[in-house]
Motif scaffolding. Structure first.
Motif, PDB file in Angstrom:
ATOM      1  N   HIS A 278       0.861  -1.187   0.000  1.00 37.29           N
ATOM      2  CA  HIS A 278       0.000   0.000   0.000  1.00 37.29           C
ATOM      3  C   HIS A 278       0.895   1.233   0.000  1.00 37.29           C
ATOM      4  O   HIS A 278       1.642   1.466   0.941  1.00 37.29           O
ATOM      5  N   VAL A 279       0.818   2.003  -1.079  1.00 36.81           N
ATOM      6  CA  VAL A 279       1.546   3.266  -1.162  1.00 36.81           C
ATOM      7  C   VAL A 279       0.568   4.388  -1.457  1.00 36.81           C
ATOM      8  O   VAL A 279      -0.490   4.180  -2.052  1.00 36.81           O
ATOM      9  N   ILE A 280       0.932   5.568  -1.004  1.00 37.75           N
ATOM     10  CA  ILE A 280       0.076   6.744  -1.135  1.00 37.75           C
ATOM     11  C   ILE A 280       0.867   7.820  -1.872  1.00 37.75           C
ATOM     12  O   ILE A 280       1.926   8.247  -1.409  1.00 37.75           O
ATOM     13  N   HIS A 281       0.365   8.238  -3.026  1.00 38.51           N
ATOM     14  CA  HIS A 281       1.028   9.243  -3.853  1.00 38.51           C
ATOM     15  C   HIS A 281       0.382  10.606  -3.599  1.00 38.51           C
ATOM     16  O   HIS A 281      -0.815  10.770  -3.805  1.00 38.51           O
ATOM     17  N   TYR A 282       1.184  11.552  -3.139  1.00 40.32           N
ATOM     18  CA  TYR A 282       0.742  12.930  -2.949  1.00 40.32           C
ATOM     19  C   TYR A 282       1.235  13.728  -4.151  1.00 40.32           C
ATOM     20  O   TYR A 282       2.434  13.954  -4.307  1.00 40.32           O
ATOM     21  N   THR A 283       0.305  14.143  -4.998  1.00 40.81           N
ATOM     22  CA  THR A 283       0.691  14.782  -6.254  1.00 40.81           C
ATOM     23  C   THR A 283       1.260  16.181  -6.069  1.00 40.81           C
ATOM     24  O   THR A 283       1.971  16.667  -6.941  1.00 40.81           O
ATOM     25  N   SER A 284       0.989  16.819  -4.930  1.00 39.14           N
ATOM     26  CA  SER A 284       1.482  18.191  -4.715  1.00 39.14           C
ATOM     27  C   SER A 284       3.005  18.258  -4.679  1.00 39.14           C
ATOM     28  O   SER A 284       3.594  19.264  -5.084  1.00 39.14           O
ATOM     29  N   ASN A 285       3.663  17.193  -4.198  1.00 40.67           N
ATOM     30  CA  ASN A 285       5.128  17.206  -4.105  1.00 40.67           C
ATOM     31  C   ASN A 285       5.760  15.910  -4.620  1.00 40.67           C
ATOM     32  O   ASN A 285       6.942  15.690  -4.446  1.00 40.67           O
ATOM     33  N   ASN A 286       4.948  15.059  -5.234  1.00 38.53           N
ATOM     34  CA  ASN A 286       5.378  13.780  -5.793  1.00 38.53           C
ATOM     35  C   ASN A 286       5.939  12.818  -4.741  1.00 38.53           C
ATOM     36  O   ASN A 286       6.711  11.926  -5.054  1.00 38.53           O
ATOM     37  N   GLU A 287       5.528  13.008  -3.499  1.00 37.31           N
ATOM     38  CA  GLU A 287       5.911  12.073  -2.448  1.00 37.31           C
ATOM     39  C   GLU A 287       5.071  10.808  -2.600  1.00 37.31           C
ATOM     40  O   GLU A 287       3.871  10.874  -2.851  1.00 37.31           O
ATOM     41  N   VAL A 288       5.729   9.662  -2.430  1.00 34.80           N
ATOM     42  CA  VAL A 288       5.041   8.376  -2.472  1.00 34.80           C
ATOM     43  C   VAL A 288       5.396   7.650  -1.177  1.00 34.80           C
ATOM     44  O   VAL A 288       6.518   7.175  -1.007  1.00 34.80           O
ATOM     45  N   ARG A 289       4.441   7.601  -0.279  1.00 30.04           N
ATOM     46  CA  ARG A 289       4.682   7.020   1.050  1.00 30.04           C
ATOM     47  C   ARG A 289       4.295   5.558   1.101  1.00 30.04           C
ATOM     48  O   ARG A 289       3.227   5.173   0.630  1.00 30.04           O
ATOM     49  N   GLN A 290       5.159   4.780   1.725  1.00 31.16           N
ATOM     50  CA  GLN A 290       4.742   3.439   2.127  1.00 31.16           C
ATOM     51  C   GLN A 290       3.847   3.611   3.337  1.00 31.16           C
ATOM     52  O   GLN A 290       4.122   4.407   4.223  1.00 31.16           O
ATOM     53  N   GLU A 291       2.763   2.858   3.372  1.00 34.09           N
ATOM     54  CA  GLU A 291       1.848   2.928   4.507  1.00 34.09           C
ATOM     55  C   GLU A 291       2.580   2.615   5.813  1.00 34.09           C
ATOM     56  O   GLU A 291       3.351   1.672   5.889  1.00 34.09           O
ATOM     57  N   PHE A 292       2.332   3.449   6.816  1.00 29.00           N
ATOM     58  CA  PHE A 292       2.764   3.161   8.191  1.00 29.00           C
ATOM     59  C   PHE A 292       1.792   3.890   9.100  1.00 29.00           C
ATOM     60  O   PHE A 292       1.960   5.062   9.406  1.00 29.00           O
ATOM     61  N   SER A 293       0.745   3.191   9.493  1.00 24.48           N
ATOM     62  CA  SER A 293      -0.314   3.824  10.256  1.00 24.48           C
ATOM     63  C   SER A 293      -0.645   3.014  11.497  1.00 24.48           C
ATOM     64  O   SER A 293      -0.728   1.787  11.441  1.00 24.48           O
ATOM     65  N   ILE A 294      -0.836   3.712  12.584  1.00 24.82           N
ATOM     66  CA  ILE A 294      -1.227   3.104  13.855  1.00 24.82           C
ATOM     67  C   ILE A 294      -2.686   3.476  14.089  1.00 24.82           C
ATOM     68  O   ILE A 294      -3.032   4.656  14.096  1.00 24.82           O
ATOM     69  N   LEU A 295      -3.536   2.472  14.249  1.00 26.28           N
ATOM     70  CA  LEU A 295      -4.964   2.719  14.455  1.00 26.28           C
ATOM     71  C   LEU A 295      -5.291   2.645  15.934  1.00 26.28           C
ATOM     72  O   LEU A 295      -5.158   1.598  16.555  1.00 26.28           O
TER      73      LEU A 295
END
Length: 158
Positions: free
Chosen positions: A88-105
Motif C-alpha cells: 500500500h503506497v500513497i502518492h501525494y501529487t502536490s510534491n510527488n511524495e510516495v509514502r509506504q503505509e505506516f499507520s497506527i490505528l
C-alpha cells in the motif's frame, strides 16, 4: 491543492520514496456511531488521522489530528493495530511524495465538541456501522475499520 492517490497491490504503482509514521483514530459516541470524515484530497471517506509530528506521542497525534479534522475532542483508550503493508503506497501529487503505509490505528472516546469541517474535510459525520460499510473508501481504510468492528482481543500487526 494536490491529490492523494492510494495504490494497493498494484504492479503499476509508483515506488515509495518515504515512510512517515501516521495515526488514525476510530471514535465512537454514546450511540455507538463512528466518527467519519470525507477527505478533500481524494473524496474518499476515512477515519480522522494524519502524520505524527516530531515531539509528540502517538496518542497526542491522534488527539490533535481528530480535533483538527473533526472539531471533536477525544481521549485515546486503546489500540487496534499497526498497518505497514509495503503493497500500500500513497502518492501525494502536490510534491510527488510516495509514502509506504505506516499507520497506527487507535481507539478514541468522544469527550466534547461538535462536528466541524476543516481544510482537509468536506464532511464530518457520526454514522452507524452499517452506513460506514456502504461508504466509498480506500481498501486499506476498510480493512482497518473491519478490524475494529470485529473486536479482536489483540492488536493487529500487518
Amino acid at each position: 491543492m494536490g491529490r492523494r492517490i492510494d495504490y494497493y497491490n498494484d504492479p503499476n504503482a509508483p515506488k515509495a520514496n518515504s515512510l512517515v509514521p501516521s495515526v488514525n483514530v476510530v471514535v465512537e459516541n454514546d450511540k455507538g456511531e463512528i466518527l467519519m470524515i470525507r477527505r478533500t484530497d481524494n473524496d474518499n471517506w476515512a477515519l480522522p488521522g494524519g502524520a505524527i509530528d516530531i515531539g509528540e506521542s502517538v496518542a497526542q497525534a491522534g488527539v490533535r489530528e481528530t480535533k483538527e479534522e473533526t472539531g471533536i475532542d477525544v481521549e485515546i483508550t486503546g489500540l487496534v493495530g499497526v498497518y505497514s503493508d509495503p503493497r500500500h503506497v500513497i502518492h501525494y501529487t502536490s510534491n510527488n511524495e510516495v509514502r509506504q503505509e505506516f499507520s497506527i490505528l487507535l481507539i478514541g472516546k468522544a469527550c466534547t465538541g461538535d462536528p466541524t469541517l476543516s481544510d482537509e474535510t468536506s464532511r464530518v459525520e457520526w454514522l452507524g456501522s452499517d452506513a460506514v460499510q456502504r461508504l466509498q473508501m480506500d481498501d486499506s481504510m476498510r480493512v482497518r475499520i473491519n478490524h475494529y468492528l470485529n473486536h479482536f482481543d489483540y492488536p493487529v500487526v500487518l
